[in-house]
Scaffold this active site. Structure first.
Site, PDB file in Angstrom:
ATOM      1  N   LYS A 264       0.846  -1.206   0.000  1.00 28.00           N
ATOM      2  CA  LYS A 264       0.000   0.000   0.000  1.00 28.00           C
ATOM      3  C   LYS A 264       0.879   1.254   0.000  1.00 28.00           C
ATOM      4  O   LYS A 264       1.717   1.430   0.878  1.00 28.00           O
ATOM      5  CB  LYS A 264      -0.912   0.005   1.236  1.00 28.00           C
ATOM      6  CG  LYS A 264      -1.693   1.311   1.445  1.00 28.00           C
ATOM      7  CD  LYS A 264      -2.629   1.257   2.661  1.00 28.00           C
ATOM      8  CE  LYS A 264      -3.250   2.623   2.960  1.00 28.00           C
ATOM      9  NZ  LYS A 264      -4.118   2.619   4.158  1.00 28.00           N
ATOM     10  N   ASP A 269      -2.496  10.166   3.831  1.00 21.37           N
ATOM     11  CA  ASP A 269      -3.900   9.795   4.007  1.00 21.37           C
ATOM     12  C   ASP A 269      -4.594  10.819   4.894  1.00 21.37           C
ATOM     13  O   ASP A 269      -4.542  10.733   6.118  1.00 21.37           O
ATOM     14  CB  ASP A 269      -3.980   8.394   4.639  1.00 21.37           C
ATOM     15  CG  ASP A 269      -5.431   7.946   4.829  1.00 21.37           C
ATOM     16  OD1 ASP A 269      -6.337   8.619   4.286  1.00 21.37           O
ATOM     17  OD2 ASP A 269      -5.642   6.916   5.503  1.00 21.37           O
ATOM     18  N   LYS A 276      -9.952  12.960   8.367  1.00 20.12           N
ATOM     19  CA  LYS A 276      -9.494  12.521   9.690  1.00 20.12           C
ATOM     20  C   LYS A 276      -9.426  13.725  10.647  1.00 20.12           C
ATOM     21  O   LYS A 276      -9.274  14.853  10.193  1.00 20.12           O
ATOM     22  CB  LYS A 276      -8.083  11.926   9.574  1.00 20.12           C
ATOM     23  CG  LYS A 276      -8.029  10.556   8.936  1.00 20.12           C
ATOM     24  CD  LYS A 276      -6.600  10.013   8.915  1.00 20.12           C
ATOM     25  CE  LYS A 276      -6.523   8.656   8.252  1.00 20.12           C
ATOM     26  NZ  LYS A 276      -7.200   7.587   8.994  1.00 20.12           N
ATOM     27  N   ASP A 287       1.601   6.247   5.622  1.00 24.36           N
ATOM     28  CA  ASP A 287       0.629   5.314   5.045  1.00 24.36           C
ATOM     29  C   ASP A 287       1.132   4.654   3.758  1.00 24.36           C
ATOM     30  O   ASP A 287       0.401   3.928   3.102  1.00 24.36           O
ATOM     31  CB  ASP A 287      -0.701   6.051   4.815  1.00 24.36           C
ATOM     32  CG  ASP A 287      -1.913   5.153   4.977  1.00 24.36           C
ATOM     33  OD1 ASP A 287      -1.764   4.079   5.591  1.00 24.36           O
ATOM     34  OD2 ASP A 287      -2.991   5.521   4.487  1.00 24.36           O
ATOM     35  N   ASP A 346     -12.170   7.268   3.902  1.00 25.00           N
ATOM     36  CA  ASP A 346     -10.953   6.996   4.680  1.00 25.00           C
ATOM     37  C   ASP A 346     -10.577   5.508   4.644  1.00 25.00           C
ATOM     38  O   ASP A 346      -9.498   5.133   5.063  1.00 25.00           O
ATOM     39  CB  ASP A 346     -11.156   7.480   6.123  1.00 25.00           C
ATOM     40  CG  ASP A 346      -9.842   7.639   6.870  1.00 25.00           C
ATOM     41  OD1 ASP A 346      -8.782   7.597   6.212  1.00 25.00           O
ATOM     42  OD2 ASP A 346      -9.885   7.794   8.099  1.00 25.00           O
ATOM     43  N   GLU A 348      -9.492   3.861   2.246  1.00 23.45           N
ATOM     44  CA  GLU A 348      -8.986   3.978   0.871  1.00 23.45           C
ATOM     45  C   GLU A 348      -7.951   2.909   0.528  1.00 23.45           C
ATOM     46  O   GLU A 348      -7.751   2.595  -0.640  1.00 23.45           O
ATOM     47  CB  GLU A 348      -8.395   5.371   0.644  1.00 23.45           C
ATOM     48  CG  GLU A 348      -6.931   5.542   1.090  1.00 23.45           C
ATOM     49  CD  GLU A 348      -6.706   5.361   2.577  1.00 23.45           C
ATOM     50  OE1 GLU A 348      -7.683   5.497   3.346  1.00 23.45           O
ATOM     51  OE2 GLU A 348      -5.570   5.062   2.990  1.00 23.45           O
ATOM     52  N   ARG A 350      -7.881  -0.313   0.976  1.00 22.59           N
ATOM     53  CA  ARG A 350      -8.455  -1.483   0.304  1.00 22.59           C
ATOM     54  C   ARG A 350      -8.881  -1.148  -1.122  1.00 22.59           C
ATOM     55  O   ARG A 350      -8.886  -2.003  -1.996  1.00 22.59           O
ATOM     56  CB  ARG A 350      -9.619  -2.031   1.153  1.00 22.59           C
ATOM     57  CG  ARG A 350     -10.749  -1.072   1.337  1.00 22.59           C
ATOM     58  CD  ARG A 350     -11.647  -1.445   2.517  1.00 22.59           C
ATOM     59  NE  ARG A 350     -11.081  -1.039   3.802  1.00 22.59           N
ATOM     60  CZ  ARG A 350     -11.681  -1.236   4.969  1.00 22.59           C
ATOM     61  NH1 ARG A 350     -12.855  -1.870   5.033  1.00 22.59           N
ATOM     62  NH2 ARG A 350     -11.126  -0.847   6.083  1.00 22.59           N
TER      63      ARG A 350
HETATM   64  N1  BES Z   1      -4.247   4.401   6.958  1.00 26.69           N
HETATM   65  C1  BES Z   1      -5.408   4.158   7.742  1.00 26.69           C
HETATM   66  C2  BES Z   1      -5.180   3.102   8.822  1.00 26.69           C
HETATM   67  C3  BES Z   1      -4.359   3.539   9.983  1.00 26.69           C
HETATM   68  C4  BES Z   1      -4.924   4.269  10.998  1.00 26.69           C
HETATM   69  C5  BES Z   1      -3.053   3.173  10.073  1.00 26.69           C
HETATM   70  C6  BES Z   1      -4.167   4.656  12.083  1.00 26.69           C
HETATM   71  C7  BES Z   1      -2.295   3.551  11.155  1.00 26.69           C
HETATM   72  C8  BES Z   1      -2.851   4.297  12.158  1.00 26.69           C
HETATM   73  C9  BES Z   1      -6.546   3.684   6.865  1.00 26.69           C
HETATM   74  O1  BES Z   1      -6.581   4.167   5.582  1.00 26.69           O
HETATM   75  C10 BES Z   1      -7.802   4.107   7.533  1.00 26.69           C
HETATM   76  O2  BES Z   1      -8.025   5.283   7.618  1.00 26.69           O
HETATM   77  N2  BES Z   1      -8.592   3.159   7.990  1.00 26.69           N
HETATM   78  C11 BES Z   1      -9.804   3.453   8.672  1.00 26.69           C
HETATM   79  C12 BES Z   1     -10.837   2.481   8.187  1.00 26.69           C
HETATM   80  C13 BES Z   1     -12.234   2.820   8.634  1.00 26.69           C
HETATM   81  C14 BES Z   1     -12.707   4.081   7.963  1.00 26.69           C
HETATM   82  C15 BES Z   1     -13.136   1.678   8.282  1.00 26.69           C
HETATM   83  C16 BES Z   1      -9.538   3.271  10.170  1.00 26.69           C
HETATM   84  O3  BES Z   1      -8.810   2.377  10.547  1.00 26.69           O
HETATM   85  O4  BES Z   1     -10.049   4.088  10.928  1.00 26.69           O
HETATM   86 ZN    ZN Z   2      -4.777   4.773   4.809  1.00 31.47          ZN
HETATM   87 MN    MN Z   3      -7.596   6.071   5.491  1.00 26.47          MN
END
Ligand code: BES
Ligand code: ZN
Ligand code: MN
Length: 497
Positions: A264, A269, A276, A287, A346, A348, A350
């Site tokens: 990835k 992000d 966020k 990210d 968010d 994104e 996947r």
């Molecule tokens: N890059 C983030 C995941 C992440 C969050 C990695 C905090 C490290 C620390 C990912 O893209 C994300 O934002 N995931 C969301 C998914 C949710 C919206 C279903 C998450 O984990 O909050």
């Molecule tokens: Zn992300």
């Molecule tokens: Mn995200």
């Protein structure tokens, strides 16, 4: 920094500093001569209260030899030496040496029960390379570089020389690979753009004669990668799909079907329209650590010239809010033909991975492993200690788990059972891109599994392990050791068949 290996006796070592690793609190026979010349100073120190049998205990002093006092560092490897106690001890030693003033050190490795010279030398080399890492390119006045420049490893048995040389090569390769991963992770988002990642891939391709292909936006559109492109839309940075091919095992043979690593590469992000919160948002520059892990692993594989075929694939873009950004409720069509309702912009990772995972089927892979900072939920489940491991194949999961145990770069498997798929139901498209709060890491993996049905696949969620927050904020270089070990094991397995 220079490393060398030889068989000199410890009492003849000429370095500024002599390191004596011990297992337990008895003077080993190999040090008797040295102890004699120092009138029993060594045995007194070892028996004293300041030196214990706890792995990682370090005690320094000056050997009172007339005319030539020499700095000595005693290092406790643990009463019962294990790979874990060895790692702990060598990490402590590396901290001492890198913080210290000696320019040259000699480390007199004793024979260790149950641990071969190759692994011991690899562990100590890797620890020193990692500890000497600095990220100073944006500091006007960088802190001074470590004093240490030359490291000599002394062995006791001639028969171990070849294994030790191999351990040295491995420790260097994995250390360099991890430090590349750390550099890329630590670079800010305004510099480490998708274009920059493609340039880094080009450097590797040139240096190690890899085949490089970079798909541009139009190429991806032609392939129908509507999911990946929907994430990239809101950014002014052009997206890329980077493909690096390493053919170490040659082509044509059945055994040479490649392992494909998909990383990835979200270079920042922001969350997109599902923005966020501001606090700690800077950390979302990390990210792209999945992408950086793919590059670091490939670097190590090339340096070791492993006889395997490995293909690194990096979908990369920014996730930004903008007037033309993808919105909650938008429906996009992936390369596989499956449609996705974007309920949260968010989620994104996947969305870019699914198209990359469809794309890699063309390589007829033996296995595909994706590496992604995919979910905050993974940090809640496993903390910063353990990488989340998911797979549609038990042997592949076992091999990755074992590689993690071997290197201390641990992973733990979570299920991707069908029951979880229900959470991804959409009223309007084939699936939604989020599955609600319960089992957030698993539903993310369940989403990916809909695109990986044609091959053996595993997913590593490195949200908790790829970087550290707080005072020691920075990329860790994990899980490069796990992946290099996994690829090494594939070579050994093939050798036995
Ligand atoms: N890059 C983030 C995941 C992440 C969050 C990695 C905090 C490290 C620390 C990912 O893209 C994300 O934002 N995931 C969301 C998914 C949710 C919206 C279903 C998450 O984990 O909050
Ligand atoms: Zn992300
Ligand atoms: Mn995200």
């Amino acid at each position: 920094m220079e490393f060398s290996i030889n068989l000199t006796a410890p009492e003849k070592a000429a370095a500024d500093c002599l390191v004596l690793p011990l297992s337990g609190i008895k003077l080993p026979a190999a040090l008797a001569k040295l102890d004699e010349r120092a009138s029993g100073w060594l045995s007194t120190l070892i028996a004293g209260a300041d030196f214990s049998d706890k792995a990682g205990t370090v005690l320094s002093g000056y050997l009172p030899i007339d005319g030539a006092p020499q700095k000595v560092v005693l290092l406790q490897l643990g009463k019962d030496v294990s790979p874990a106690s060895l790692r702990k001890a060598f990490d402590a030693l590396a901290r001492t040496l890198i913080a210290g003033k000696s320019a040259s050190v000699t480390i007199a490795l004793p024979p260790l029960k149950g641990i071969d010279a190759e692994d011991a030398v690899a562990a100590i080399t890797q620890a020193i390379i990692l500890e000497s890492y600095r990220f100073t390119q944006f500091k006007s006045e960088p802190e001074p570089a470590p004093a240490l420049i030359s490291i000599t490893l002394l062995l006791t048995k001639k028969g171990e020389l070849k294994a030790a040389e191999e351990g040295l090569a491995r420790g260097l390769a994995v250390g360099h690979g991890m430090n590349l991963t750390r550099d890329l992770g630590n670079l800010p988002g305004n510099i480490c753009t998708p274009t920059r990642l493609a340039e880094e891939a080009a450097h590797l391709a040139e240096r190690f004669a890899l085949k490089l292909t970079v798909l541009e936006e139009a190429d991806m559109a032609a392939l129908g990668m509507g999911s990946l492109l929907s994430v990239a839309k809101g950014s002014t940075q052009p997206p890329k799909l980077i493909v690096l091919e390493y053919h170490g095992a040659g082509d044509g043979k059945k055994a040479a079907k490649p392992a494909v690593l998909v990383g990835k590469g979200i270079t920042f992000d922001s969350g997109g329209i599902s923005l966020k919160p501001g606090e700690g948002m800077d950390e979302m520059k990390y990210d792209m650590c999945g992408a950086a892990t793919v590059l670091g692993t490939l670097r190590a594989v090339c340096e070791l010239a492993l006889p395997v075929n490995v293909i690194g694939v990096i979908p990369t873009c920014e996730n930004m809010p903008a007037g033309n950004a993808v919105k909650p409720g938008d429906i996009v069509r992936s390369m596989s033909g499956q449609t996705i309702e974007v309920l949260n912009t968010d989620a994104e990772g996947r969305l870019i991975l699914c198209d990359a995972l469809s794309y890699v089927a063309k390589f007829d892979p033996d296995v595909v492993v994706d590496i992604a900072t995919l979910t905050g939920a993974c940090i809640i489940a496993l903390g910063h200690v353990t990488t989340g491991l998911f797979a549609n194949d038990d042997d592949l999961a076992d091999a990755l788990y074992a590689a993690g145990q071997q290197t201390g770069d641990k992973a733990w498997r979570l299920p991707v059972w069908d029951e979880y798929q229900d959470q991804l139901k959409s009223n309007f498209a084939d699936m939604a891109n989020i599955g609600g709060r319960p089992a957030g890491s698993i539903t993310a993996a369940a989403f990916l599994s809909r695109f990986t049905k044609d091959y053996r696949w595993a997913h590593l969620d490195i949200a908790g392990t790829a970087w550290k927050s707080g005072a020691a904020k920075g990329a860790t270089g994990r899980p490069v050791p796990l992946l290099v070990e996994f690829l090494r094991q594939r070579v050994e397995k093939k050798g036995k068949n």
